[in-house]
Scaffold this motif. Structure first.
Motif, PDB file in Angstrom:
ATOM      1  N   GLY A 116      -0.331  17.753  -3.538  1.00  0.00           N
ATOM      2  CA  GLY A 116      -0.851  18.846  -4.352  1.00  0.00           C
ATOM      3  C   GLY A 116      -1.304  18.403  -5.728  1.00  0.00           C
ATOM      4  O   GLY A 116      -1.622  19.244  -6.575  1.00  0.00           O
ATOM      5  N   LYS A 117      -1.359  17.104  -5.969  1.00  0.00           N
ATOM      6  CA  LYS A 117      -1.725  16.559  -7.282  1.00  0.00           C
ATOM      7  C   LYS A 117      -3.021  15.758  -7.189  1.00  0.00           C
ATOM      8  O   LYS A 117      -3.371  15.237  -6.138  1.00  0.00           O
ATOM      9  N   GLN A 118      -3.671  15.635  -8.321  1.00  0.00           N
ATOM     10  CA  GLN A 118      -4.833  14.763  -8.439  1.00  0.00           C
ATOM     11  C   GLN A 118      -4.353  13.415  -8.960  1.00  0.00           C
ATOM     12  O   GLN A 118      -3.445  13.353  -9.791  1.00  0.00           O
ATOM     13  N   PHE A 119      -4.988  12.339  -8.484  1.00  0.00           N
ATOM     14  CA  PHE A 119      -4.561  11.000  -8.877  1.00  0.00           C
ATOM     15  C   PHE A 119      -5.707  10.015  -8.661  1.00  0.00           C
ATOM     16  O   PHE A 119      -6.706  10.328  -8.027  1.00  0.00           O
ATOM     17  N   GLY A 122      -5.835   1.795  -7.820  1.00  0.00           N
ATOM     18  CA  GLY A 122      -6.638   0.588  -7.926  1.00  0.00           C
ATOM     19  C   GLY A 122      -6.976  -0.089  -6.622  1.00  0.00           C
ATOM     20  O   GLY A 122      -7.431  -1.224  -6.624  1.00  0.00           O
ATOM     21  N   PHE A 123      -6.799   0.577  -5.493  1.00  0.00           N
ATOM     22  CA  PHE A 123      -7.076  -0.050  -4.209  1.00  0.00           C
ATOM     23  C   PHE A 123      -8.562  -0.037  -3.850  1.00  0.00           C
ATOM     24  O   PHE A 123      -8.976  -0.752  -2.957  1.00  0.00           O
ATOM     25  N   GLY A 124      -9.343   0.821  -4.511  1.00  0.00           N
ATOM     26  CA  GLY A 124     -10.750   0.943  -4.142  1.00  0.00           C
ATOM     27  C   GLY A 124     -10.874   1.382  -2.701  1.00  0.00           C
ATOM     28  O   GLY A 124     -10.142   2.257  -2.240  1.00  0.00           O
ATOM     29  N   ASP A 125     -11.772   0.731  -1.972  1.00  0.00           N
ATOM     30  CA  ASP A 125     -11.987   1.070  -0.559  1.00  0.00           C
ATOM     31  C   ASP A 125     -11.164   0.204   0.388  1.00  0.00           C
ATOM     32  O   ASP A 125     -11.351   0.260   1.597  1.00  0.00           O
ATOM     33  N   LYS A 126     -10.257  -0.592  -0.147  1.00  0.00           N
ATOM     34  CA  LYS A 126      -9.448  -1.477   0.690  1.00  0.00           C
ATOM     35  C   LYS A 126      -8.359  -0.701   1.431  1.00  0.00           C
ATOM     36  O   LYS A 126      -7.802   0.250   0.914  1.00  0.00           O
ATOM     37  N   PHE A 127      -8.087  -1.111   2.613  1.00  0.00           N
ATOM     38  CA  PHE A 127      -6.976  -0.618   3.431  1.00  0.00           C
ATOM     39  C   PHE A 127      -6.985   0.902   3.672  1.00  0.00           C
ATOM     40  O   PHE A 127      -5.934   1.539   3.627  1.00  0.00           O
ATOM     41  N   ARG A 141      -9.190  11.086  -7.002  1.00  0.00           N
ATOM     42  CA  ARG A 141     -10.367  11.187  -7.863  1.00  0.00           C
ATOM     43  C   ARG A 141     -10.795   9.781  -8.240  1.00  0.00           C
ATOM     44  O   ARG A 141      -9.982   9.022  -8.763  1.00  0.00           O
ATOM     45  N   ASP A 142     -12.025   9.461  -7.965  1.00  0.00           N
ATOM     46  CA  ASP A 142     -12.552   8.125  -8.245  1.00  0.00           C
ATOM     47  C   ASP A 142     -12.937   8.030  -9.715  1.00  0.00           C
ATOM     48  O   ASP A 142     -14.099   7.950 -10.074  1.00  0.00           O
ATOM     49  N   ALA A 154      -3.904   5.531 -13.146  1.00  0.00           N
ATOM     50  CA  ALA A 154      -5.097   4.829 -13.626  1.00  0.00           C
ATOM     51  C   ALA A 154      -5.439   3.657 -12.726  1.00  0.00           C
ATOM     52  O   ALA A 154      -4.579   3.097 -12.047  1.00  0.00           O
ATOM     53  N   LYS A 155      -6.712   3.296 -12.771  1.00  0.00           N
ATOM     54  CA  LYS A 155      -7.168   2.052 -12.161  1.00  0.00           C
ATOM     55  C   LYS A 155      -6.807   0.921 -13.124  1.00  0.00           C
ATOM     56  O   LYS A 155      -6.679   1.150 -14.327  1.00  0.00           O
TER      57      LYS A 155
END
Length: 191
Positions: A116-119, A122-127, A141-142, A154-155
């Motif tokens: 229920g949270k926005q976050f 740092g994984f990007g599109d991996k895995f 959120r990107d 954070a990233k």
């Protein structure tokens, strides 16, 4: 009531630099303690040794106003540590600021705190297939930095903005103007 402190949770393979500026900005107003899985000192990715104050299972969450969670390449070393999940859950119940960067949000997800949270992370599109179950019920959120209530994620490339956001949330930086000053200072922006 005594001043609330900051707790840094280190684990084998984490990348300390991602949270060190936040710890530096917080330390004067919210002194920093370190917790590790077993209470042993933490050998950092850079070879420095960080003295542990607690193991995850005996850190007294009522002493803390903030918990900092770095990322790193070896989240497997602590992702199934139930005492870390319990510590984070107890922090959430007490409205502790839970601040995680890079892979750190995975620990929040594992503890059930992102539903229920926005976050961001740092994984990007991996895995994507491996990580999808962790993010279930949360809104990714990107963006470099996302704040949702007492959760700050954070990233890794946003470690300066992350540090300033955490310090601002904790009152270590008293005004938005002062936050902008620190953001610019650490980014080398001359105004």
């Amino acid at each position: 009531m005594s001043k609330l402190k900051t707790l840094v949770v280190f684990y084998p393979g984490c990348v300390e630099y991602e949270i060190m500026l936040a710890a530096e900005l917080l330390n004067k107003t919210s002194p920093v303690d370190v917790a590790t899985p077993d209470g042993s000192n933490h050998e950092g990715s850079n070879g420095m040794t960080y003295r542990a104050s607690y193991r995850y299972s005996n850190a007294l969450v009522e002493q803390y106003g903030c918990i900092l969670i770095p990322g790193g390449g070896n989240v497997e070393s602590a992702i199934n540590d139930e005492s870390l999940a319990l510590l984070l859950q107890a922090g959430a119940k007490r409205d502790v600021v839970l601040a995680a960067i890079c892979a750190g949000p995975l620990f929040l997800a594992k503890a059930g705190l992102l539903r229920g949270k926005q976050f961001t992370h740092g994984f990007g599109d991996k895995f994507p297939n491996l990580l999808a179950p962790f993010w279930k019920g949360a809104e990714f959120r990107d963006e470099p930095l996302v704040t949702d209530g007492n959760l700050i994620t954070a990233k890794p490339e946003a470690h300066i903005d992350f540090a300033v956001a955490v310090a601002r949330k904790m009152g270590a930086i008293p005004t938005d103007e002062r936050a902008e000053y620190f953001r610019n200072l650490y980014k080398g922006v001359r105004t």
